[in-house]
Design a protein around this motif. Structure first.
Motif, PDB file in Angstrom:
ATOM      1  N   MET A 106       2.476   3.160  -7.639  1.00 30.64           N
ATOM      2  CA  MET A 106       2.653   4.444  -6.954  1.00 30.64           C
ATOM      3  C   MET A 106       1.383   4.727  -6.175  1.00 30.64           C
ATOM      4  O   MET A 106       0.274   4.461  -6.646  1.00 30.64           O
ATOM      5  N   VAL A 107       1.551   5.273  -4.985  1.00 32.74           N
ATOM      6  CA  VAL A 107       0.435   5.532  -4.080  1.00 32.74           C
ATOM      7  C   VAL A 107       0.512   6.979  -3.619  1.00 32.74           C
ATOM      8  O   VAL A 107       1.598   7.496  -3.331  1.00 32.74           O
ATOM      9  N   CYS A 108      -0.655   7.633  -3.555  1.00 34.17           N
ATOM     10  CA  CYS A 108      -0.683   8.996  -3.028  1.00 34.17           C
ATOM     11  C   CYS A 108      -1.970   9.217  -2.233  1.00 34.17           C
ATOM     12  O   CYS A 108      -2.962   8.508  -2.420  1.00 34.17           O
ATOM     13  N   ASP A 109      -1.922  10.186  -1.355  1.00 34.63           N
ATOM     14  CA  ASP A 109      -3.095  10.595  -0.593  1.00 34.63           C
ATOM     15  C   ASP A 109      -4.123  11.142  -1.573  1.00 34.63           C
ATOM     16  O   ASP A 109      -3.779  11.908  -2.478  1.00 34.63           O
ATOM     17  N   LYS A 110      -5.373  10.772  -1.405  1.00 34.08           N
ATOM     18  CA  LYS A 110      -6.420  11.210  -2.327  1.00 34.08           C
ATOM     19  C   LYS A 110      -6.525  12.731  -2.393  1.00 34.08           C
ATOM     20  O   LYS A 110      -6.883  13.292  -3.423  1.00 34.08           O
ATOM     21  N   THR A 111      -6.190  13.416  -1.309  1.00 33.48           N
ATOM     22  CA  THR A 111      -6.286  14.876  -1.290  1.00 33.48           C
ATOM     23  C   THR A 111      -5.117  15.551  -1.996  1.00 33.48           C
ATOM     24  O   THR A 111      -5.151  16.753  -2.230  1.00 33.48           O
ATOM     25  N   ASN A 112      -4.081  14.786  -2.337  1.00 38.05           N
ATOM     26  CA  ASN A 112      -2.898  15.356  -2.986  1.00 38.05           C
ATOM     27  C   ASN A 112      -3.078  15.308  -4.507  1.00 38.05           C
ATOM     28  O   ASN A 112      -2.561  14.430  -5.194  1.00 38.05           O
ATOM     29  N   ASN A 123       0.809  -1.211   0.000  1.00 39.65           N
ATOM     30  CA  ASN A 123       0.000   0.000   0.000  1.00 39.65           C
ATOM     31  C   ASN A 123       0.850   1.272   0.000  1.00 39.65           C
ATOM     32  O   ASN A 123       0.332   2.367   0.200  1.00 39.65           O
ATOM     33  N   SER A 124       2.160   1.105  -0.201  1.00 35.64           N
ATOM     34  CA  SER A 124       3.075   2.257  -0.276  1.00 35.64           C
ATOM     35  C   SER A 124       3.650   2.441  -1.670  1.00 35.64           C
ATOM     36  O   SER A 124       3.924   3.550  -2.089  1.00 35.64           O
ATOM     37  N   GLY A 125       3.898   1.337  -2.352  1.00 37.69           N
ATOM     38  CA  GLY A 125       4.369   1.410  -3.727  1.00 37.69           C
ATOM     39  C   GLY A 125       5.864   1.297  -3.906  1.00 37.69           C
ATOM     40  O   GLY A 125       6.628   1.214  -2.951  1.00 37.69           O
ATOM     41  N   HIS A 126       6.259   1.298  -5.172  1.00 31.25           N
ATOM     42  CA  HIS A 126       7.668   1.202  -5.544  1.00 31.25           C
ATOM     43  C   HIS A 126       8.407   2.528  -5.377  1.00 31.25           C
ATOM     44  O   HIS A 126       9.600   2.543  -5.095  1.00 31.25           O
ATOM     45  N   ILE A 127       7.709   3.631  -5.618  1.00 35.13           N
ATOM     46  CA  ILE A 127       8.386   4.931  -5.654  1.00 35.13           C
ATOM     47  C   ILE A 127       7.785   5.879  -4.624  1.00 35.13           C
ATOM     48  O   ILE A 127       6.576   6.091  -4.593  1.00 35.13           O
ATOM     49  N   GLY A 128       8.647   6.438  -3.804  1.00 39.72           N
ATOM     50  CA  GLY A 128       8.281   7.554  -2.939  1.00 39.72           C
ATOM     51  C   GLY A 128       8.975   8.775  -3.519  1.00 39.72           C
ATOM     52  O   GLY A 128      10.148   8.703  -3.902  1.00 39.72           O
ATOM     53  N   ASP A 129       8.281   9.880  -3.639  1.00 39.47           N
ATOM     54  CA  ASP A 129       8.885  11.049  -4.273  1.00 39.47           C
ATOM     55  C   ASP A 129       8.434  12.322  -3.585  1.00 39.47           C
ATOM     56  O   ASP A 129       7.394  12.355  -2.935  1.00 39.47           O
TER      57      ASP A 129
END
Length: 174
Positions: free
Chosen positions: A135-141, A96-102
């Motif tokens: 890739m995972v991101c906050d829905k508000t972002n 639930n975090s993904g391959h890439i944090g950026d």
């Protein structure tokens, strides 16, 4: 502007520290604290040798997987713009975090750097034989979602965790 992804090296110490100091100061004074990618914030950069040598995991440990950290450097402006952390594979902790944090430093956000940095990181993923990138991101972002979609991200689903809704996108990286 000549952007490139670089590794953490002594020759970039000033630029990396300036970026981290700006980011840390921003986080102290804003509700929208952003410590992504976590890898660049996990150690104290004031001891740069330790920071440089402990930025990445070479082997799996404590639920972490091997990873690579790159900084987005503009050599025309001599400034670090952001950073990415590529996890070489996913485990149960990262599904639930993904391959890439950026992340992009606060003063350089909303200028299109995120989309460019993700595109460049996908090339690094190809070198690591990662054909499908999560890739995972906050829905508000909204900005983060746009950078993922601009790079071919397809929304798979949304998950709720600790009161936040996260969006999970897959990018076909062949």
């Amino acid at each position: 502007m000549a952007l490139k992804l670089v590794k953490c090296e002594r020759k970039y110490e000033r630029q990396i520290v300036e970026m981290l100091e700006e980011w840390t100061e921003y986080n102290k004074n804003h509700d929208d604290v952003n410590k992504t990618p976590w890898a660049i914030f996990k150690n104290d950069y004031h001891d740069f040798d330790y920071y440089m040598h402990n930025l990445e995991y070479a082997y799996p440990r404590d639920g972490k997987v091997p990873d690579s950290v790159f900084f987005l450097y503009d050599d025309m402006e001599d400034i670090m713009i952001g950073a990415i952390n590529i996890r070489h594979y996913l485990n149960e902790n990262l599904i639930n975090s993904g391959h890439i944090g950026d992340g992009i430093r606060p003063s350089q956000r909303r200028k299109g750097y995120g989309t460019k940095m993700i595109a460049m990181s996908l090339e690094k993923c190809k070198e690591l034989n990662i054909d499908r990138v999560l890739m995972v991101c906050d829905k508000t972002n909204i900005g983060s979602a746009k950078t993922i979609i601009n790079n071919g991200g397809i929304l798979e689903n949304e998950i709720e965790e600790d009161g936040h809704i996260y969006q999970r996108y897959w990018i076909d990286n062949h």
